[in-house]
Design an enzyme around this catalytic site. Structure first.
Site, PDB file in Angstrom:
ATOM      1  N   CYS A 254      47.295  35.644  33.157  1.00 10.38           N
ATOM      2  CA  CYS A 254      48.507  35.917  33.879  1.00 10.38           C
ATOM      3  C   CYS A 254      48.082  36.361  35.284  1.00 10.38           C
ATOM      4  O   CYS A 254      46.931  36.738  35.682  1.00 10.38           O
ATOM      5  CB  CYS A 254      49.305  37.279  33.057  1.00 10.38           C
ATOM      6  SG  CYS A 254      48.046  38.645  32.680  1.00 10.38           S
ATOM      7  N   SER A 287      43.984  38.503  31.873  1.00 10.94           N
ATOM      8  CA  SER A 287      44.463  38.821  33.360  1.00 10.94           C
ATOM      9  C   SER A 287      43.523  38.243  34.251  1.00 10.94           C
ATOM     10  O   SER A 287      42.435  37.829  34.054  1.00 10.94           O
ATOM     11  CB  SER A 287      44.482  40.379  33.589  1.00 10.94           C
ATOM     12  OG  SER A 287      43.209  40.840  33.583  1.00 10.94           O
ATOM     13  N   ASP A 288      44.108  37.930  35.563  1.00  8.52           N
ATOM     14  CA  ASP A 288      43.405  37.484  36.684  1.00  8.52           C
ATOM     15  C   ASP A 288      42.298  38.952  36.826  1.00  8.52           C
ATOM     16  O   ASP A 288      42.827  40.097  36.413  1.00  8.52           O
ATOM     17  CB  ASP A 288      44.058  37.171  37.595  1.00  8.52           C
ATOM     18  CG  ASP A 288      43.365  36.357  38.737  1.00  8.52           C
ATOM     19  OD1 ASP A 288      41.920  36.213  38.734  1.00  8.52           O
ATOM     20  OD2 ASP A 288      43.659  35.583  39.700  1.00  8.52           O
ATOM     21  N   CYS A 289      41.419  38.689  37.723  1.00 12.28           N
ATOM     22  CA  CYS A 289      40.450  39.912  37.678  1.00 12.28           C
ATOM     23  C   CYS A 289      41.254  41.085  38.579  1.00 12.28           C
ATOM     24  O   CYS A 289      41.596  41.128  39.621  1.00 12.28           O
ATOM     25  CB  CYS A 289      39.182  39.453  37.999  1.00 12.28           C
ATOM     26  SG  CYS A 289      38.262  38.307  37.161  1.00 12.28           S
ATOM     27  N   ALA A 291      43.896  42.373  37.733  1.00  9.44           N
ATOM     28  CA  ALA A 291      45.462  42.219  37.777  1.00  9.44           C
ATOM     29  C   ALA A 291      46.265  43.271  37.111  1.00  9.44           C
ATOM     30  O   ALA A 291      47.095  43.710  37.286  1.00  9.44           O
ATOM     31  CB  ALA A 291      45.887  40.523  37.309  1.00  9.44           C
TER      32      ALA A 291
END
Length: 788
Positions: A254, A287-289, A291
């Site tokens: 995401c 998650s993107d880092c 996010a």
């Protein structure tokens, strides 16, 4: 790949785990005797029972820590620390698992290999990277989960991460994702297990990094991507659906941004309703880092950190790249905002994947993959260079400037800021240490004739023209000049969008003066992920040929084969090339695909107050909706030979009954999307196109099939859409037949609410790109009407 949950025979155990403990991936069921009778080590039990046993044994603190991507050791089940984050878009980056500086193979960026339109190449590249990953896992030098590929669209020419994507087209992007993921995850030796886990990212509408226009600033951590349901359904979503349903990807990421007011990682409609319920996604969502942190700190979506933990967990985000969830989950439990069941649901998905990756099972065929045999093998290096050879697109070739005649050339001088470009891009989403030398375009030419290089302009963004005079003098003396120009990672990359789609003044001056001074028409090789305006270049009579190579990094050696005619170029453009005025018309913040008024100011506004600026007008994004005149269209690419196309079999009418049946079934299932299997089943309306090589050189040819629907270009209807493609090899004077099948969804349209319906009327099917016809490209059309 489907992991069976039925009782399975015990795999023949090798001694790979037992003989020597893997320093990265310790298998508690094999490496120790501590869990001999544990249900989670019993391979005859269903997967669900084994995962449940894992969760039953873990302490609450272990569970909380396992929600973060950098997971500490879990003593209750014998696991050492694990990091979910590794990269593999252009080769294995072990992301801290290996401190021995192990080399891996570097491959060209997807913006290059996408131009090949070759599923076999995409699959082979994914497979080699995945096999290197598994071999390094076996050697104790890598984790098992890799965050690749990127399947977002190159919807905006200024987007900083165009280098990482394969196309602006939804159909092609989905095909790329499918091929890469299947190669990466599926091993023919052992279909029971996942070879290495791929991750399709960034879900969704993430195509902006950080830009300032007229004093108005947006970045990916804060932006709320306002996207119509119409654009979500027929542009942004399809590549991800194909990645999930057809590619069987085991992970999704995401994204940082919000979508229509809801941050992606807290968006239960995206992650649960669409991905899991509609598409049947069976894997982990990461998650993107940071996010997850952005949900609270950037988007201000919730009032407390605890509410953010609740929202991301219940939306379906399993693993937090960062530590926000881990730091706040206990407080959320203590305050009754979440329950332990919320955590267990997320960890169930995470451990399902670890079981599928063989972290708890006896060793089998995949453990025989050896670092010495696979990583940086001769075959791998050859494949890396072949990626560029298959992908480079010839955009101009006046008077057969190319290919070069090796026997008549004395030397080649390469001039331009990208003549030595390679190593500086190598570690970007790829191995920091690779087994290819720091090859550049001079090396690729030097395989055939003596070659040398000079900058002329120091770098792609420099305004220093002091070196141009010396370059002009050298050009006058050279037997043949090649210009190496374009962009690099300083122009656009993660976190940084491009500010221009034009050559800098210094590069433009260099191109003009060198081409005028050279004794022969020069060849311009453009390295770029940003589609630059080539109007002046194509009109310059002193430039005999233009070859577009995307961003190949150190895999540039393959371009020599094209320049010297050892093979014919067959790559096709995967981005529309716009005129420079495009960047002044439409804001990068506007995520709408279709033409019309923009809610954002024109980027060239000169008003001091942003609110006083004139609003822009969206001319449409990508070839499907762009209403202007492109410099070069999507799919453009020339060859050293010529081709003729003929439709030898085509339907006389299209029955819409299967289309109506598909839509009715989808509605009856209370689904938003028809499945890939249903929507891409044949209407029996296959088109057989005879492709004849009318020239004197054997060559590959990419056959593109486009459909123009009824009402094209009006009321949001696409101008045309790619529905199929095949790459074939055709010997000089011979013919091959290519069959392309439109799917059922190709006879539907999406309305403003996102609803899909059958579109009755006249359809035009075209094969090839009409703009290449005058230069020997194949092109043919066929028109057909629908029937009930």
């Amino acid at each position: 790949m489907k992991f069976t949950t039925a009782i399975a025979p015990l795999l023949l155990a090798s001694q790979a785990f037992a003989d020597e403990k893997n320093p990265v991936l310790v298998n508690p069921c094999v490496d120790t005797d501590d869990f001999v009778g544990a249900d989670f080590c019993n391979v005859t039990l269903p997967l669900e029972a084994r995962v449940a046993d894992v969760l039953k044994r873990m302490t609450l603190q272990e569970k909380i820590s396992a929600l973060d991507s950098d997971t500490p050791a879990i003593e209750s089940i014998g696991l050492n620390e694990y990091n979910w984050w590794s990269e593999a878009s252009g080769g294995v980056d072990t992301h801290g698992a290996d401190d021995s500086n192990t080399k891996t193979t570097r491959f060209a960026f997807p913006i290059t290999t996408g131009m090949s339109f070759n599923r076999t190449l995409w699959h082979a590249t994914g497979a080699q990277i995945g096999r290197e990953a598994r071999a390094l896992m076996n050697a104790g030098k890598a984790w098992s989960t890799f965050w690749a590929p990127v399947v977002n669209l190159a919807r905006e020419p200024r987007w900083g991460r165009n280098i990482e994507v394969s196309s602006e087209d939804p159909f092609q992007s989905g095909e790329y994702a499918t091929s890469f993921v299947q190669g990466f995850q599926e091993a023919p030796e052992d279909p029971r297990y996942v070879q290495a886990s791929a991750c399709c990212k960034h879900f969704i509408a993430n195509e902006m990094e950080g830009s300032t226009e007229d004093g108005h600033e947006e970045d990916r951590q804060h932006v709320d991507s306002a996207v119509s349901q119409q654009d979500l359904m027929d542009s942004y979503m399809p590549p991800f659906q194909k990645c999930v349903e057809k590619g069987k990807v085991t992970s999704l990421m995401c994204s940082y941004n919000a979508v229509n007011g809801v941050p992606s990682c807290a968006n239960d409609w995206l992650l649960t309703t669409v991905a899991r319920d509609n598409w049947g996604f069976d894997g982990t969502i990461v998650s993107d880092c940071d996010a997850d942190s952005d949900v609270f700190n950037s988007h201000l979506y919730t009032d407390t950190p605890e509410e953010t933990v609740r929202d991301v967990l219940r939306a379906g985000t399993d693993i937090d790249c960062g530590d926000f969830v881990g730091n706040n989950a206990q407080s959320a439990l203590d305050k009754g905002v979440i329950t332990e069941a919320d955590i267990d649901e997320r960890l169930t998905q995470a451990f399902r994947l670890r079981f599928r990756l063989q972290h708890f099972d006896p060793a089998g065929p995949l453990q025989s993959l050896s670092e010495d045999d696979i990583v940086c093998s001769d075959e791998s290096i050859e494949l890396s260079h072949d990626g560029l050879t298959q992908s480079a697109a010839l955009l101009k070739n006046d008077a057969a400037t190319l290919p070069f005649d090796q026997d008549s050339l004395e030397d080649v001088l390469v001039i331009g800021p990208n003549y030595n470009l390679s190593q500086s891009t190598a570690s970007y989403y790829g191995p920091g240490n690779h087994c290819l030398d720091a090859f550049n375009i001079v090396d690729s030419i030097d395989q055939f004739v003596d070659a040398s290089g000079m900058f002329g302009v120091p770098d792609v963004l420099s305004d220093d023209t002091s070196g141009i005079d010396a370059a002009v003098d050298a050009a006058k003396k050279a037997d043949q000049v090649v210009l190496a120009v374009g962009t690099d990672l300083t122009w656009a990359r993660e976190g940084t969008d491009a500010t221009s789609i034009s050559f800098t003044d210094a590069q433009a001056e260099l191109i003009e003066k060198i081409s005028a001074a050279a004794t022969k028409p020069v060849v311009l090789v453009i390295f770029t992920a940003t589609p630059l305006d080539l109007t002046d270049v194509l009109a310059n009579k002193n430039i005999g040929a233009v070859l577009h190579v995307g961003q190949p990094s150190v895999t540039i050696m393959g371009v020599g084969k094209i320049l010297f005619g050892k093979t014919s170029p067959a790559g096709r453009m995967v981005q529309t090339v716009y005129k420079k005025e495009y960047q002044d018309q439409i804001s990068i913040f506007d995520f709408n695909m279709r033409p019309g008024p923009s809610p954002f100011a024109r980027p060239d506004c000169t008003e001091e107050n942003y609110d006083d600026c004139e609003k822009g007008t969206n001319p449409g994004r990508t070839y499907r909706f762009f209403t202007g005149e492109p410099v070069l269209p999507f799919g453009f690419g020339l060859s050293y030979t010529s081709f003729d196309y003929e439709v030898v079999s085509a339907p006389k009418a299209i029955s819409m009954a299967p289309v109506e049946s598909m839509l009715a079934y989808t509605e009856s299932q209370n689904k938003i999307f028809s499945s890939i299997e249903e929507s891409h089943s044949s209407t029996d309306a296959g088109y057989i196109v005879k492709v004849t090589n009318t020239g004197d050189m054997d060559a590959d040819e990419v056959v593109l099939g486009f459909v123009t629907p009824p009402g094209a270009g009006k009321n949001g209807v696409p101008l045309k859409s790619l529905f199929g493609f095949e790459r074939v090899h055709v010997k000089a004077g011979e013919s091959v037949e290519v069959t392309l099948y439109p799917g059922l969804t190709d006879f539907t349209l999406v309305d403003e609410s996102g609803a899909r319906s059958a579109a009755h009327g006249e359809y035009s099917f075209s094969f090839g790109v009409e703009e290449t016809f005058a230069s020997g490209g194949g092109f043919v059309k066929h028109t057909v009407s629908t029937s009930v």
